[in-house]
Write a protein that holds these residues in place. Structure first.
Motif, PDB file in Angstrom:
ATOM      1  N   VAL A  81       0.830  -1.206   0.000  1.00  0.00           N
ATOM      2  CA  VAL A  81       0.000   0.000   0.000  1.00  0.00           C
ATOM      3  C   VAL A  81       0.863   1.254   0.000  1.00  0.00           C
ATOM      4  CG1 VAL A  81      -1.648   1.352   1.351  1.00  0.00           C
ATOM      5  CG2 VAL A  81      -2.017  -1.092   1.040  1.00  0.00           C
ATOM      6  N   LEU A  82       1.859   1.308   0.884  1.00  0.00           N
ATOM      7  CA  LEU A  82       2.674   2.537   0.948  1.00  0.00           C
ATOM      8  C   LEU A  82       3.503   2.725  -0.325  1.00  0.00           C
ATOM      9  CD1 LEU A  82       5.983   2.026   1.715  1.00  0.00           C
ATOM     10  CD2 LEU A  82       4.946   1.299   3.857  1.00  0.00           C
ATOM     11  N   SER A  84      14.089   7.333   8.884  1.00  0.00           N
ATOM     12  CA  SER A  84      14.038   8.661   8.252  1.00  0.00           C
ATOM     13  C   SER A  84      15.419   9.116   7.799  1.00  0.00           C
ATOM     14  CB  SER A  84      13.428   9.681   9.230  1.00  0.00           C
ATOM     15  OG  SER A  84      14.246   9.843  10.374  1.00  0.00           O
ATOM     16  N   CYS A  85      16.464   8.787   8.560  1.00  0.00           N
ATOM     17  CA  CYS A  85      17.825   9.158   8.154  1.00  0.00           C
ATOM     18  C   CYS A  85      18.243   8.434   6.877  1.00  0.00           C
ATOM     19  CB  CYS A  85      18.806   8.833   9.274  1.00  0.00           C
ATOM     20  SG  CYS A  85      18.653   9.893  10.735  1.00  0.00           S
ATOM     21  N   LEU A  86      17.656   7.250   6.635  1.00  0.00           N
ATOM     22  CA  LEU A  86      17.992   6.475   5.446  1.00  0.00           C
ATOM     23  C   LEU A  86      17.087   6.796   4.256  1.00  0.00           C
ATOM     24  CD1 LEU A  86      18.620   3.033   7.169  1.00  0.00           C
ATOM     25  CD2 LEU A  86      20.353   4.502   6.131  1.00  0.00           C
ATOM     26  N   GLY A  87      16.009   7.575   4.518  1.00  0.00           N
ATOM     27  CA  GLY A  87      15.157   7.984   3.405  1.00  0.00           C
ATOM     28  C   GLY A  87      13.706   7.580   3.487  1.00  0.00           C
ATOM     29  N   SER A  88      13.269   6.950   4.586  1.00  0.00           N
ATOM     30  CA  SER A  88      11.874   6.509   4.684  1.00  0.00           C
ATOM     31  C   SER A  88      11.012   7.533   5.422  1.00  0.00           C
ATOM     32  CB  SER A  88      11.784   5.167   5.411  1.00  0.00           C
ATOM     33  OG  SER A  88      10.429   4.837   5.676  1.00  0.00           O
ATOM     34  N   PRO A  89       9.870   7.927   4.847  1.00  0.00           N
ATOM     35  CA  PRO A  89       8.946   8.814   5.556  1.00  0.00           C
ATOM     36  C   PRO A  89       7.882   8.056   6.352  1.00  0.00           C
ATOM     37  CG  PRO A  89       8.268   8.617   3.284  1.00  0.00           C
ATOM     38  CD  PRO A  89       9.478   7.727   3.440  1.00  0.00           C
ATOM     39  N   PHE A  90       8.049   6.736   6.508  1.00  0.00           N
ATOM     40  CA  PHE A  90       7.019   5.902   7.137  1.00  0.00           C
ATOM     41  C   PHE A  90       7.525   5.335   8.455  1.00  0.00           C
ATOM     42  CE2 PHE A  90       6.350   5.649   2.521  1.00  0.00           C
ATOM     43  CZ  PHE A  90       5.077   6.195   2.452  1.00  0.00           C
ATOM     44  N   ALA A  99       6.702 -12.883  21.038  1.00  0.00           N
ATOM     45  CA  ALA A  99       7.325 -11.582  20.782  1.00  0.00           C
ATOM     46  C   ALA A  99       6.284 -10.596  20.266  1.00  0.00           C
ATOM     47  CB  ALA A  99       8.456 -11.730  19.763  1.00  0.00           C
ATOM     48  N   MET A 100       6.541  -9.315  20.492  1.00  0.00           N
ATOM     49  CA  MET A 100       5.647  -8.275  19.996  1.00  0.00           C
ATOM     50  C   MET A 100       5.793  -8.157  18.479  1.00  0.00           C
ATOM     51  SD  MET A 100       4.008  -7.073  22.618  1.00  0.00           S
ATOM     52  CE  MET A 100       3.365  -5.462  22.179  1.00  0.00           C
ATOM     53  N   PRO A 101       4.677  -7.964  17.756  1.00  0.00           N
ATOM     54  CA  PRO A 101       4.748  -7.756  16.299  1.00  0.00           C
ATOM     55  C   PRO A 101       5.161  -6.324  15.981  1.00  0.00           C
ATOM     56  CG  PRO A 101       2.464  -7.731  17.040  1.00  0.00           C
ATOM     57  CD  PRO A 101       3.301  -8.033  18.253  1.00  0.00           C
ATOM     58  N   TYR A 102       5.736  -6.130  14.800  1.00  0.00           N
ATOM     59  CA  TYR A 102       6.326  -4.826  14.450  1.00  0.00           C
ATOM     60  C   TYR A 102       6.268  -4.625  12.945  1.00  0.00           C
ATOM     61  CZ  TYR A 102      10.116  -1.249  14.458  1.00  0.00           C
ATOM     62  OH  TYR A 102      10.862  -0.108  14.326  1.00  0.00           O
ATOM     63  N   GLY A 103       6.000  -3.410  12.525  1.00  0.00           N
ATOM     64  CA  GLY A 103       5.941  -3.117  11.096  1.00  0.00           C
ATOM     65  C   GLY A 103       5.632  -1.647  10.863  1.00  0.00           C
ATOM     66  N   PRO A 104       5.470  -1.227   9.602  1.00  0.00           N
ATOM     67  CA  PRO A 104       5.146   0.181   9.309  1.00  0.00           C
ATOM     68  C   PRO A 104       3.768   0.538   9.857  1.00  0.00           C
ATOM     69  CG  PRO A 104       4.976  -1.169   7.329  1.00  0.00           C
ATOM     70  CD  PRO A 104       5.576  -2.047   8.375  1.00  0.00           C
ATOM     71  N   SER A 105       3.678   1.695  10.523  1.00  0.00           N
ATOM     72  CA  SER A 105       2.425   2.118  11.147  1.00  0.00           C
ATOM     73  C   SER A 105       1.380   2.454  10.086  1.00  0.00           C
ATOM     74  CB  SER A 105       2.673   3.342  12.029  1.00  0.00           C
ATOM     75  OG  SER A 105       1.461   3.869  12.515  1.00  0.00           O
ATOM     76  N   VAL A 106       0.222   1.797  10.170  1.00  0.00           N
ATOM     77  CA  VAL A 106      -0.817   1.978   9.148  1.00  0.00           C
ATOM     78  C   VAL A 106      -1.399   3.400   9.156  1.00  0.00           C
ATOM     79  CG1 VAL A 106      -3.038   1.147   8.292  1.00  0.00           C
ATOM     80  CG2 VAL A 106      -1.350  -0.477   9.159  1.00  0.00           C
ATOM     81  N   PRO A 107      -1.866   3.944  10.295  1.00  0.00           N
ATOM     82  CA  PRO A 107      -2.411   5.308  10.249  1.00  0.00           C
ATOM     83  C   PRO A 107      -1.402   6.322   9.734  1.00  0.00           C
ATOM     84  CG  PRO A 107      -2.958   4.232  12.329  1.00  0.00           C
ATOM     85  CD  PRO A 107      -1.962   3.361  11.649  1.00  0.00           C
ATOM     86  N   HIS A 108      -0.135   6.162  10.134  1.00  0.00           N
ATOM     87  CA  HIS A 108       0.872   7.131   9.723  1.00  0.00           C
ATOM     88  C   HIS A 108       1.149   7.077   8.222  1.00  0.00           C
ATOM     89  CE1 HIS A 108       1.342   7.097  14.009  1.00  0.00           C
ATOM     90  NE2 HIS A 108       2.206   8.087  13.975  1.00  0.00           N
ATOM     91  N   MET A 109       0.974   5.893   7.620  1.00  0.00           N
ATOM     92  CA  MET A 109       1.167   5.790   6.175  1.00  0.00           C
ATOM     93  C   MET A 109       0.272   6.762   5.433  1.00  0.00           C
ATOM     94  SD  MET A 109       1.401   1.623   5.745  1.00  0.00           S
ATOM     95  CE  MET A 109       0.027   1.747   4.637  1.00  0.00           C
ATOM     96  N   PHE A 110      -0.971   6.801   5.844  1.00  0.00           N
ATOM     97  CA  PHE A 110      -1.940   7.647   5.159  1.00  0.00           C
ATOM     98  C   PHE A 110      -1.791   9.108   5.565  1.00  0.00           C
ATOM     99  CE2 PHE A 110      -3.793   3.398   5.088  1.00  0.00           C
ATOM    100  CZ  PHE A 110      -4.101   3.272   3.751  1.00  0.00           C
ATOM    101  N   ILE A 111      -1.462   9.345   6.835  1.00  0.00           N
ATOM    102  CA  ILE A 111      -1.348  10.730   7.304  1.00  0.00           C
ATOM    103  C   ILE A 111      -0.153  11.425   6.666  1.00  0.00           C
ATOM    104  CG2 ILE A 111      -0.856  12.140   9.339  1.00  0.00           C
ATOM    105  CD1 ILE A 111      -2.602  10.073  10.905  1.00  0.00           C
ATOM    106  N   VAL A 112       1.022  10.746   6.650  1.00  0.00           N
ATOM    107  CA  VAL A 112       2.191  11.392   6.065  1.00  0.00           C
ATOM    108  C   VAL A 112       1.996  11.605   4.562  1.00  0.00           C
ATOM    109  CG1 VAL A 112       3.524   9.303   5.529  1.00  0.00           C
ATOM    110  CG2 VAL A 112       4.713  11.428   6.083  1.00  0.00           C
ATOM    111  N   THR A 113       1.218  10.723   3.934  1.00  0.00           N
ATOM    112  CA  THR A 113       0.976  10.867   2.496  1.00  0.00           C
ATOM    113  C   THR A 113       0.021  12.015   2.201  1.00  0.00           C
ATOM    114  OG1 THR A 113       1.368   8.508   2.110  1.00  0.00           O
ATOM    115  CG2 THR A 113       0.154   9.718   0.413  1.00  0.00           C
ATOM    116  N   PHE A 114      -1.145  11.995   2.846  1.00  0.00           N
ATOM    117  CA  PHE A 114      -2.205  12.936   2.464  1.00  0.00           C
ATOM    118  C   PHE A 114      -2.164  14.259   3.229  1.00  0.00           C
ATOM    119  CE2 PHE A 114      -3.954   8.797   1.171  1.00  0.00           C
ATOM    120  CZ  PHE A 114      -4.283   9.083  -0.143  1.00  0.00           C
TER     121      PHE A 114
END
Length: 552
Positions: free
Chosen positions: A39-40, A305-311, A92-107
């Motif tokens: 999606v992202l 973010s230092c490597l180039g990801s806005p997510f 273990a705790m699950p981990y991944g790109p934050s779903v709400p933030h994907m849409f917020i940083v985009t739109f």
């Protein structure tokens, strides 16, 4: 180098690094993260206009590094907890790109800059800066989050989490499923049978993998997929390793003030969501050090973010689901490594052309169902109304977001149409918009107030009402942005509510007495958070042995 404690199968040596249930959980979490990365990727290319080469060659590899760091660390925390408690069922705790933030940083962040400047790179730089700020705020939140967790009722924390799962995790996948129900419903049925009953497939095959293969086979056999798209996507495969993009980050940070308006409340959202996810895991039997979880979340966002990801990545909702599927610690490590490899080899374009979306999204609906149910199952029965109260702000936020999208597609907005006209059509848009601003934090506050009033703990209810008043006044909840006097009328309402609670407190009523079911619930899931003791490493000390039936 991270050293995992124990590789043997005994309690003394630590649990095995991989068990059969990890395969089920790996396919579940892996598919979840896979969907989000697909999606992202589409958002970057199709909405912001970032060239495909930069998305596949920089943004995804940067995200891959953040996922490796986070998933390896969460695997380490899980194995440390297992070794310390002598248990072999720690998940273990699950981990991944934050779903709400994907849409917020985009739109909210990148798209307006792109539309104004027609420069996708300026938009990308702003997104990187925003993700960096989010990470810093979450790391700061690691030092106040444990205090919030200690005093907030479980019903409020799990209720606001359930609101996210019902509104933002379940509803969109449900809609996507019913657009191609002939593919998705058989997949969904397999997941429910395999993950929510004791029925096993022949040869104990992993239900997640079988469900995905079944849906993919149905989609291809029924003509839903298109072979030419696979051939075209295969051309994108290439090795891409991340590198630091400090120049882009510094350019994005030059214009800091507009980013803070959303970064501050979303940073608070991140550490509040992390806090509720840790509570969710504790309710399922695994009590983690909240500060360690939040610091890892913030560090992942900063490095990405230092490597180039806005997510920004984040600890995921859904720990009880993967625990119920049999996952322990290996599934988290495998997810991070496999998704990172897919990012490094630019394989997401190819996967998107092979796997039918209706075969993928049922796993999200499963997680939504599980988390929504858990909020009621492990909270006191008397607090059911508090769970619902905590749900509502997230549902309001989801509903107003849908309305905004529809109006935008029609070339207008709610303010242009007029709130009075919308109200005459039977939609209380303005009220829902105010109610849903800062939804997760608003749900935590409202759910806590209701729970404390039910318990006749009016002083605590008054304190949370006063907190709600302050948060409303500065716009962290019920306000469009962070500013002074963001919503004075709501702040006044919370303040008067606090006064009402103080008036009842002066009558010195006896607190509510827990019933037998509630006492048993606390025996199974641990004593209330307000009085749990910490060990020297910060994990919650186990209060009682958790029966296997309770942990899945």
């Amino acid at each position: 180098m991270v050293k995992f404690p124990g590789t043997g199968g005994t309690a003394a040596a630590g649990p095995p690094l991989w068990v059969r249930g990890d395969l089920n959980a790996f396919f579940g979490l892996g598919i979840n993260v896979l969907v989000n990365v697909l999606v992202l990727t589409g958002l970057c290319i199709g909405v912001v206009g970032i060239p495909k080469g930069d998305v596949l060659g920089t943004i995804l590899p940067a995200l891959g590094i953040a996922l490796i760091i986070g998933n390896v660390y969460y695997t380490y925390l899980g194995r440390r907890l297992a070794a310390k408690t002598g248990r072999t069922d720690v998940t273990a705790m699950p981990y991944g790109p934050s779903v709400p933030h994907m849409f917020i940083v985009t739109f909210v962040i990148m798209l307006p800059i792109y539309l104004k400047t027609k420069d996708p790179f300026k938009a990308w730089e702003a997104g990187m800066a925003w993700a960096f700020i989010i990470g810093v705020i979450v790391m700061l939140g690691a030092f106040v989050g444990p205090t919030i967790r200690r005093y907030a009722p479980r019903a409020a924390m799990l209720g606001t989490l359930a609101g996210i799962s019902v509104a933002f995790i379940s509803m969109r996948p449900a809609g996507q499923m019913w657009e191609a129900a002939w593919i998705s419903l058989p997949v969904f049925a397999l997941l429910i049978v395999g993950l929510m009953t004791d029925i096993k497939l022949p040869f104990n095959l992993p239900i997640g993998a079988v469900a995905l293969l079944l849906g993919t086979a149905i989609g291809w056999a029924g003509g839903y997929m298109h072979p030419p798209e696979v051939t075209s996507a295969a051309k994108d495969i290439a090795l891409a390793l991340p590198d630091f993009r400090f120049d882009m980050l510094f350019h994005g940070l030059k214009d800091l003030s507009p980013l803070l308006a959303t970064a501050i409340p979303l940073g608070v959202y991140n550490f509040t969501e992390g806090m509720t996810n840790v509570e969710s895991a504790a309710s399922a039997g695994d009590s983690y050090n909240l500060r360690a979880i939040l610091l890892a979340d913030g560090f992942g966002a900063v490095i990405g973010s230092c490597l180039g990801s806005p997510f920004p990545p984040a600890v995921y909702i859904g720990h009880p689901g993967w625990k119920g599927a049999g996952g322990r610690t290996g599934y988290s490590l495998a997810t991070g490594l496999v998704i990172a490899l897919l990012c490094f080899f630019s394989l997401f374009s190819l996967l998107g052309s092979i796997l039918p979306l209706p075969a993928i999204v049922p796993i999200l609906l499963y997680i939504g169902l599980l988390i929504g149910a858990q909020a009621f199952q492990v909270s006191p029965r008397a607090h059911a109304a508090a769970v619902v109260a905590a749900l509502l702000p997230n549902i309001a936020s989801w509903a107003t977001g849908l309305m905004d999208n529809v109006l935008s597609a029609a070339g207008t907005s709610a303010s242009q149409v007029g709130y009075d006209k919308i109200n005459q059509a039977g939609v209380v848009y303005k009220g829902l918009m105010i109610f849903g601003e800062g939804a997760i934090l608003a749900g935590l506050v409202l759910g806590s107030i209701v729970a404390f009033i039910i318990d006749k703990r009016f002083v605590s209810a008054a304190i949370f009402s006063a907190i709600g008043s302050v948060l409303s006044f500065i716009g962290l909840i019920h306000g469009p942005k962070v500013e002074w006097d963001a919503n004075g009328q709501v702040a006044l309402g919370y303040l008067i509510l606090a006064a009402v609670c103080v008036a009842f407190a002066l009558t010195k009523p006896a607190p509510r007495v827990p019933d037998a079911d509630e006492i048993e619930l606390e025996r199974i899931h641990g004593v209330p958070q307000q009085v749990k003791k910490k060990d020297k490493d910060g994990e919650e000390a186990p209060a009682a042995e958790v029966p296997a039936a309770a942990t899945g």
